[in-house]
Design an enzyme around this catalytic site. Structure first.
Site, mmCIF file in Angstrom:
data_model
loop_
_atom_site.group_PDB
_atom_site.id
_atom_site.type_symbol
_atom_site.label_atom_id
_atom_site.label_comp_id
_atom_site.label_asym_id
_atom_site.label_seq_id
_atom_site.Cartn_x
_atom_site.Cartn_y
_atom_site.Cartn_z
ATOM 1 N N LYS A 23 -71.670 -30.735 77.016
ATOM 2 C CA LYS A 23 -71.647 -32.194 77.170
ATOM 3 C C LYS A 23 -70.535 -32.563 78.157
ATOM 4 O O LYS A 23 -69.348 -32.481 77.845
ATOM 5 C CB LYS A 23 -71.346 -32.905 75.845
ATOM 6 C CG LYS A 23 -71.539 -34.423 75.997
ATOM 7 C CD LYS A 23 -70.765 -35.248 75.019
ATOM 8 C CE LYS A 23 -69.431 -35.712 75.510
ATOM 9 N NZ LYS A 23 -69.456 -36.615 76.671
ATOM 10 N N GLU B 227 -57.942 -27.470 75.482
ATOM 11 C CA GLU B 227 -57.092 -27.678 76.667
ATOM 12 C C GLU B 227 -56.798 -29.174 76.694
ATOM 13 O O GLU B 227 -57.700 -29.971 76.970
ATOM 14 C CB GLU B 227 -57.838 -27.274 77.944
ATOM 15 C CG GLU B 227 -58.205 -25.812 78.021
ATOM 16 C CD GLU B 227 -57.002 -24.914 78.208
ATOM 17 O OE1 GLU B 227 -55.913 -25.407 78.540
ATOM 18 O OE2 GLU B 227 -57.161 -23.700 77.986
ATOM 19 N N CYS C 245 -54.093 -32.724 84.398
ATOM 20 C CA CYS C 245 -53.387 -32.450 83.138
ATOM 21 C C CYS C 245 -52.079 -31.706 83.377
ATOM 22 O O CYS C 245 -51.130 -31.864 82.631
ATOM 23 C CB CYS C 245 -54.292 -31.687 82.193
ATOM 24 S SG CYS C 245 -55.059 -30.289 83.002
ATOM 25 N N GLU D 146 -48.309 -39.188 78.231
ATOM 26 C CA GLU D 146 -49.102 -38.829 79.408
ATOM 27 C C GLU D 146 -49.687 -40.120 79.990
ATOM 28 O O GLU D 146 -50.362 -40.875 79.287
ATOM 29 C CB GLU D 146 -50.215 -37.883 78.982
ATOM 30 C CG GLU D 146 -51.042 -37.439 80.161
ATOM 31 C CD GLU D 146 -52.064 -36.389 79.767
ATOM 32 O OE1 GLU D 146 -52.843 -36.654 78.847
ATOM 33 O OE2 GLU D 146 -52.076 -35.325 80.406
HETATM 34 P P1 NAD Z 1 -61.287 -37.636 76.293
HETATM 35 O O1 NAD Z 1 -60.643 -36.859 75.219
HETATM 36 O O2 NAD Z 1 -61.464 -39.081 76.119
HETATM 37 O O3 NAD Z 1 -62.744 -37.084 76.620
HETATM 38 C C1 NAD Z 1 -63.007 -35.732 76.887
HETATM 39 C C2 NAD Z 1 -64.413 -35.415 76.448
HETATM 40 O O4 NAD Z 1 -64.484 -35.561 75.037
HETATM 41 C C3 NAD Z 1 -65.478 -36.338 77.033
HETATM 42 O O5 NAD Z 1 -66.636 -35.585 77.297
HETATM 43 C C4 NAD Z 1 -65.732 -37.304 75.887
HETATM 44 O O6 NAD Z 1 -67.010 -37.871 75.911
HETATM 45 C C5 NAD Z 1 -65.560 -36.406 74.688
HETATM 46 N N1 NAD Z 1 -65.225 -37.120 73.453
HETATM 47 C C6 NAD Z 1 -64.598 -38.302 73.308
HETATM 48 N N2 NAD Z 1 -64.501 -38.622 71.996
HETATM 49 C C7 NAD Z 1 -65.070 -37.609 71.304
HETATM 50 C C8 NAD Z 1 -65.262 -37.339 69.923
HETATM 51 N N3 NAD Z 1 -64.864 -38.193 68.976
HETATM 52 N N4 NAD Z 1 -65.874 -36.182 69.561
HETATM 53 C C9 NAD Z 1 -66.283 -35.297 70.495
HETATM 54 N N5 NAD Z 1 -66.139 -35.506 71.827
HETATM 55 C C10 NAD Z 1 -65.532 -36.641 72.232
HETATM 56 O O7 NAD Z 1 -60.462 -37.270 77.586
HETATM 57 P P2 NAD Z 1 -60.703 -37.821 79.054
HETATM 58 O O8 NAD Z 1 -60.216 -39.226 79.059
HETATM 59 O O9 NAD Z 1 -62.080 -37.534 79.507
HETATM 60 O O10 NAD Z 1 -59.743 -36.863 79.875
HETATM 61 C C11 NAD Z 1 -58.420 -37.121 80.075
HETATM 62 C C12 NAD Z 1 -57.555 -36.269 79.174
HETATM 63 O O11 NAD Z 1 -57.895 -34.893 79.278
HETATM 64 C C13 NAD Z 1 -56.099 -36.313 79.522
HETATM 65 O O12 NAD Z 1 -55.342 -36.472 78.358
HETATM 66 C C14 NAD Z 1 -55.816 -34.959 80.160
HETATM 67 O O13 NAD Z 1 -54.527 -34.498 80.108
HETATM 68 C C15 NAD Z 1 -56.734 -34.091 79.412
HETATM 69 N N6 NAD Z 1 -57.060 -32.914 80.221
HETATM 70 C C16 NAD Z 1 -56.559 -31.700 79.864
HETATM 71 C C17 NAD Z 1 -56.836 -30.588 80.617
HETATM 72 C C18 NAD Z 1 -56.325 -29.238 80.250
HETATM 73 O O14 NAD Z 1 -56.879 -28.269 80.711
HETATM 74 N N7 NAD Z 1 -55.323 -29.111 79.436
HETATM 75 C C19 NAD Z 1 -57.623 -30.689 81.742
HETATM 76 C C20 NAD Z 1 -58.103 -31.939 82.092
HETATM 77 C C21 NAD Z 1 -57.828 -33.041 81.302
#
Ligand code: NAD
Length: 478
Positions: free
Chosen positions: A177, A252, A286, A385
């Site tokens: 997804k 991650e 990130c 962050e």
């Molecule tokens: P997010 O957590 O909102 O969403 C990530 C994914 O999770 C999306 O596909 C979203 O639809 C899904 N999601 C959201 N709520 C969910 C739930 N309740 N159950 C299951 N899936 C759910 O994050 P974002 O806003 O898309 O990304 C930004 C964040 O990601 C930042 O905090 C960033 O630091 C982190 N990030 C970390 C890494 C890493 O490798 N450590 C890499 C990129 C981004």
């Protein structure tokens, strides 16, 4: 080719069991171009019933795929690499459209990096970790099973490939997804998967929202492992859902990385590279070094250099060659980032560049590249962050003090250290509680383990460490 000529169009199907298939409902999700604020295209808003179909296909495919000899799995990945590489230009353009990454950078990172990572797994798939003998035991590694992969929007193809390639190399099958904010580039990957002829069910695509499709994957009794990249808050939720059935998770998550500039560093280089790192992808990275820690004896000079560097970042149309910084992904993200800038100033930081009143393009979710000085280590902008182009500069007195500030974070994903004395820099790097550190601008290594300490995550991606995440260990006694 004009941007309009390469704009993505609506995608109406999911990819399940080796075929494009309609979603069970008719709802769709609009995908916005953050530089123009126009709707680019729509994708299906799938449901839990679609997840059930995809997981069933992945389960049926698992046995045969796990039993496929490693060199044959490697050959499949090789064909996928060829099909994906043929789409490199479309990948870069799609990410420029749906995320706003400047095209040049999108070509280099958003398209180039996932291709390099996929290439590395063609090689690793062909020679999986060897079996071991321990006394009378034969220790073998076996694939974990069906993997649910849930990914974010900031490196929308790389984050998918960093899960899918090692999972497939290990012999797992996958239900993906992608983020609902940037789902379009995943369709190019699945076009390539279809062309490469991967066996039906080995990889499946279900687009939709986190609360509906993401939760259905994380809670599914037949998903053996959830591999997630995204925010710490969502990672916590996914861990809870997976804990109910003791499913494996790899997370991650976020970061608040420190770039430590010691008194004997090449200051001009350290600041220039540090600012570039903090603003990469409009600060939506990130690993971004969002805290620049500078020895007090060089602090004023560093603040001035950082301010000058920030002013050199031209904001604008991602398809314009002169643009160095695109928009942030959405109106909500823009407001969030602006809120943090206001909070930082309220808590006593000094504005050096950018800020809330800087001139911006008339349309698009732009935030001016912002440098805040005199930030205290406990303040909100030093702890949370931000995920936008905002750099905090913080002074320190000696190496111990620098390490203490760097480690004063709930996160531990990445970091940098700069010094004229590499041994001294290595000593500081070893004391930083974080998953990766670059010394004097050491280059990104796509084979090195990538992942977080503390609330930045669990597990490692990339290279052989990333492959091992998708294996489990069996001891056979003779
Ligand atoms: P997010 O957590 O909102 O969403 C990530 C994914 O999770 C999306 O596909 C979203 O639809 C899904 N999601 C959201 N709520 C969910 C739930 N309740 N159950 C299951 N899936 C759910 O994050 P974002 O806003 O898309 O990304 C930004 C964040 O990601 C930042 O905090 C960033 O630091 C982190 N990030 C970390 C890494 C890493 O490798 N450590 C890499 C990129 C981004």
């Amino acid at each position: 080719m004009t941007p309009a000529a390469t704009a993505p169009t609506d995608r109406t199907a999911l990819y399940i069991d080796g075929k494009w298939a309609p979603a069970s409902g008719t709802a769709s999700i609009p995908v916005e171009n953050p530089a123009t604020e126009e709707v680019l295209a729509h994708v299906p808003a799938a449901t839990a019933a679609d997840v059930d179909r995809a997981v069933a296909a992945a389960r049926a495919a698992f046995g045969p795929w796990a039993a496929t000899p490693a060199p044959e799995r490697a050959a499949h990945l090789d064909r996928l690499h060829t099909a994906l590489a043929a789409r490199a230009d479309g990948i870069a353009r799609t990410v420029a459209h749906e995320l706003g990454t400047p095209l040049k950078m999108a070509t280099r990172i958003q398209a180039g990096l996932p291709l390099a990572v996929l290439r590395s797994y063609v090689e690793l798939a062909a020679r999986p970790p060897a079996e071991e003998t321990i006394g009378n035991s034969l220790v073998v590694r076996e694939p974990v099973g069906v993997v649910g992969a849930i990914t974010p929007w900031n490196y929308p193809l790389h984050q998918v490939v960093a899960k899918l390639a090692p999972a497939l190399a290990a012999g797992c099958t996958v239900v993906l997804k992608p983020s609902e904010l940037t789902p379009l580039v995943a369709y190019l990957l699945f076009d390539a998967i279809d062309e490469a002829g991967l066996p039906p069910g080995v990889v499946n695509l279900v687009t939709g929202t986190g609360p509906v499709v993401g939760e259905a994957i994380a809670a599914h009794p037949d998903v053996d492992m959830v591999s997630f990249t995204g925010s710490t808050a969502t990672g916590r939720r996914i861990s809870h859902l997976a804990a109910d059935r003791i499913a494996r998770v790899a997370l991650e998550l976020g970061g608040k990385s420190a770039n430590v500039i010691l008194d004997d560093a090449d200051l001009a280089k350290a600041v220039k590279v540090g600012v570039g790192n903090a603003f990469l992808n409009s600060g939506q990275t990130c690993t971004a070094w969002t805290r620049m820690l500078v020895h007090r004896s060089r602090y004023d000079e560093a603040v001035a250099l950082a301010g000058q560097a920030a002013q050199g970042y031209v904001l604008g149309d991602p398809f314009d060659e002169a643009t160095r910084l695109g928009p942030v992904v959405s109106a909500a993200q823009r407001e969030r980032v602006r809120g943090y800038i206001a909070r930082g100033l309220d808590e006593g930081a000094r504005l050096v560049a950018g800020g809330l009143d800087a001139a911006l393009p008339a349309r698009g979710h732009f935030v001016a590249p912002t440098v805040l000085a005199d930030v205290t280590p406990e303040s909100t902008v030093a702890q949370e962050e931000i995920f936008g182009p905002v750099l905090s500069v913080i002074p320190f007195d000696d190496d111990d003090h620098a390490v203490a500030i760097a480690n004063n974070s709930r996160y531990g994903l990445h970091g940098g250290v700069w010094s004229g004395d590499e041994e001294r820099a290595l000593g500081v790097a070893r004391r930083m509680r974080t998953g990766a550190v670059d010394v004097n601008g050491g280059a990104f290594n796509p084979l090195a383990p990538f992942g977080g300490y503390k609330q930045s995550g669990i597990g490692r991606e990339l290279g052989v460490h990333g492959l091992v995440e998708f294996l489990q260990t069996k001891a056979i006694q003779r």
